[in-house]
Enzyme design. Sequence first.
Site, mmCIF file in Angstrom:
data_model
loop_
_atom_site.group_PDB
_atom_site.id
_atom_site.type_symbol
_atom_site.label_atom_id
_atom_site.label_comp_id
_atom_site.label_asym_id
_atom_site.label_seq_id
_atom_site.Cartn_x
_atom_site.Cartn_y
_atom_site.Cartn_z
ATOM 1 N N ASN A 51 0.869 -1.180 0.000
ATOM 2 C CA ASN A 51 0.000 0.000 0.000
ATOM 3 C C ASN A 51 0.903 1.226 0.000
ATOM 4 O O ASN A 51 1.534 1.530 0.999
ATOM 5 C CB ASN A 51 -0.895 -0.016 1.249
ATOM 6 C CG ASN A 51 -1.695 1.269 1.383
ATOM 7 O OD1 ASN A 51 -1.848 2.015 0.421
ATOM 8 N ND2 ASN A 51 -2.207 1.525 2.576
ATOM 9 N N TRP A 52 0.938 1.901 -1.128
ATOM 10 C CA TRP A 52 1.865 3.045 -1.262
ATOM 11 C C TRP A 52 1.330 4.320 -0.634
ATOM 12 O O TRP A 52 2.033 5.326 -0.593
ATOM 13 C CB TRP A 52 2.193 3.280 -2.739
ATOM 14 C CG TRP A 52 3.062 2.218 -3.337
ATOM 15 C CD1 TRP A 52 3.685 1.181 -2.684
ATOM 16 C CD2 TRP A 52 3.434 2.087 -4.717
ATOM 17 N NE1 TRP A 52 4.404 0.420 -3.574
ATOM 18 C CE2 TRP A 52 4.267 0.960 -4.836
ATOM 19 C CE3 TRP A 52 3.133 2.812 -5.868
ATOM 20 C CZ2 TRP A 52 4.807 0.540 -6.043
ATOM 21 C CZ3 TRP A 52 3.664 2.402 -7.081
ATOM 22 C CH2 TRP A 52 4.504 1.278 -7.166
ATOM 23 N N LYS A 53 0.078 4.311 -0.234
ATOM 24 C CA LYS A 53 -0.535 5.505 0.357
ATOM 25 C C LYS A 53 -0.286 6.717 -0.562
ATOM 26 O O LYS A 53 -0.256 6.559 -1.772
ATOM 27 C CB LYS A 53 0.002 5.742 1.767
ATOM 28 C CG LYS A 53 0.007 4.465 2.606
ATOM 29 C CD LYS A 53 0.254 4.709 4.049
ATOM 30 C CE LYS A 53 0.474 3.391 4.741
ATOM 31 N NZ LYS A 53 0.221 3.440 6.156
ATOM 32 N N HIS A 79 -9.432 0.946 4.724
ATOM 33 C CA HIS A 79 -8.122 1.104 5.372
ATOM 34 C C HIS A 79 -8.292 2.044 6.570
ATOM 35 O O HIS A 79 -9.077 2.988 6.518
ATOM 36 C CB HIS A 79 -7.099 1.668 4.378
ATOM 37 C CG HIS A 79 -5.722 1.665 4.923
ATOM 38 N ND1 HIS A 79 -5.264 2.649 5.770
ATOM 39 C CD2 HIS A 79 -4.702 0.777 4.798
ATOM 40 C CE1 HIS A 79 -4.010 2.369 6.118
ATOM 41 N NE2 HIS A 79 -3.647 1.231 5.530
ATOM 42 N N GLU A 113 -6.705 4.468 7.659
ATOM 43 C CA GLU A 113 -6.545 5.910 7.397
ATOM 44 C C GLU A 113 -7.803 6.473 6.736
ATOM 45 O O GLU A 113 -8.171 7.621 6.961
ATOM 46 C CB GLU A 113 -5.285 6.140 6.539
ATOM 47 C CG GLU A 113 -4.023 5.917 7.382
ATOM 48 C CD GLU A 113 -2.844 5.342 6.623
ATOM 49 O OE1 GLU A 113 -2.783 5.460 5.396
ATOM 50 O OE2 GLU A 113 -1.964 4.748 7.295
ATOM 51 N N GLU A 116 -5.412 -5.262 10.419
ATOM 52 C CA GLU A 116 -4.362 -4.269 10.639
ATOM 53 C C GLU A 116 -4.667 -3.500 11.921
ATOM 54 O O GLU A 116 -5.479 -2.556 11.906
ATOM 55 C CB GLU A 116 -4.319 -3.280 9.477
ATOM 56 C CG GLU A 116 -4.013 -3.916 8.149
ATOM 57 C CD GLU A 116 -3.420 -2.898 7.186
ATOM 58 O OE1 GLU A 116 -2.282 -3.123 6.763
ATOM 59 O OE2 GLU A 116 -4.070 -1.888 6.896
ATOM 60 N N GLY A 127 2.440 1.863 10.544
ATOM 61 C CA GLY A 127 3.398 2.951 10.384
ATOM 62 C C GLY A 127 4.105 3.366 11.663
ATOM 63 O O GLY A 127 4.794 4.379 11.703
ATOM 64 N N SER A 129 3.431 -2.499 10.217
ATOM 65 C CA SER A 129 4.884 -2.511 10.407
ATOM 66 C C SER A 129 5.521 -3.841 10.017
ATOM 67 O O SER A 129 6.483 -4.295 10.653
ATOM 68 C CB SER A 129 5.238 -2.134 11.849
ATOM 69 O OG SER A 129 4.783 -0.823 12.135
HETATM 70 C C1 PEP Z 1 -0.655 -0.082 5.747
HETATM 71 O O1 PEP Z 1 -0.571 1.004 5.196
HETATM 72 O O2 PEP Z 1 -1.632 -0.781 5.554
HETATM 73 C C2 PEP Z 1 0.429 -0.522 6.621
HETATM 74 C C3 PEP Z 1 0.324 -1.674 7.208
HETATM 75 O O3 PEP Z 1 1.515 0.332 6.770
HETATM 76 P P1 PEP Z 1 2.922 -0.036 7.444
HETATM 77 O O4 PEP Z 1 3.380 -1.336 6.869
HETATM 78 O O5 PEP Z 1 3.811 1.111 7.097
HETATM 79 O O6 PEP Z 1 2.685 -0.151 8.931
#
Ligand code: PEP
Length: 251
Positions: free
Chosen positions: A9-11, A95, A97, A167, A173, A212
Amino acid sequence: MRKKLLVGNWKMNKTMAEAKSFALAALPLVSYAESKNIDIGVCPTYLSLDIVKKTNPKLIIGAQNVDYHTHGAYTGEIAINMLQEIDIDWALVGHSERRSYYGETNASCNLKVKALLASAITPLYCVGETLAEFEGGLTKSVVERQVREGLKDLTKEDAKKIVLAYEPVWSIGTGKNASQAIAEEVCHFIRTILDDLFAEVSEEIRILYGGSVKPDNVRTYLSSPNIDGALVGGASLQVDSFRALIENIAE
Ligand code: PEP
């Protein structure tokens, strides 16, 4: 046997030029992953979807979000037929976010999941509790509500086509991973809800862990019986790190 899956997931990262150069560098990774029986994909920004798809057509390409309306006065949104026009295969739904910054709810996620399924695009439905909910011992009740409400009214045939990602919000993050034990316990719990909702097809549904995940811990998560892959943010941005994730899953 569920096929392993790695999704980046590049956000809100990468210009179109940067996304294209990743897609080019990732061309050999697609055949390597296939030889190891692993599905791999990335979710670029809307602007980069087309260039990534054209540059690396066999990589799974997902949008990070989608609207469930077909068209109309929804400023800033993208409709499913617009994704179909450029052959986009998947879309993230819910997600954390999107839930926390843009007011996404289980009900809106449900509308998106159903609209995507009706258009033969795979929804990757994300669930997970906040830190306060985790510390308050509410993980399972929160996740159960997210799963039941987000997947409401799906048929068993629909359910076979979805992918879930657990998640925990406190691990996204932050560098604070959920332990393998917590991740497996919650993913197993999700599978029991899927058993209840979709009986005999629940074993076919892939459940990812995200939060993470890095090349040095991905293998531990994937060795858990109910974790079929990973949804990765930060560690999916550089092609070397993405390659290392795939290699460490494959070993
Ligand atoms: C995500 O954006 O879904 C995610 C898990 O980010 P990260 O791996 O940076 O924690």
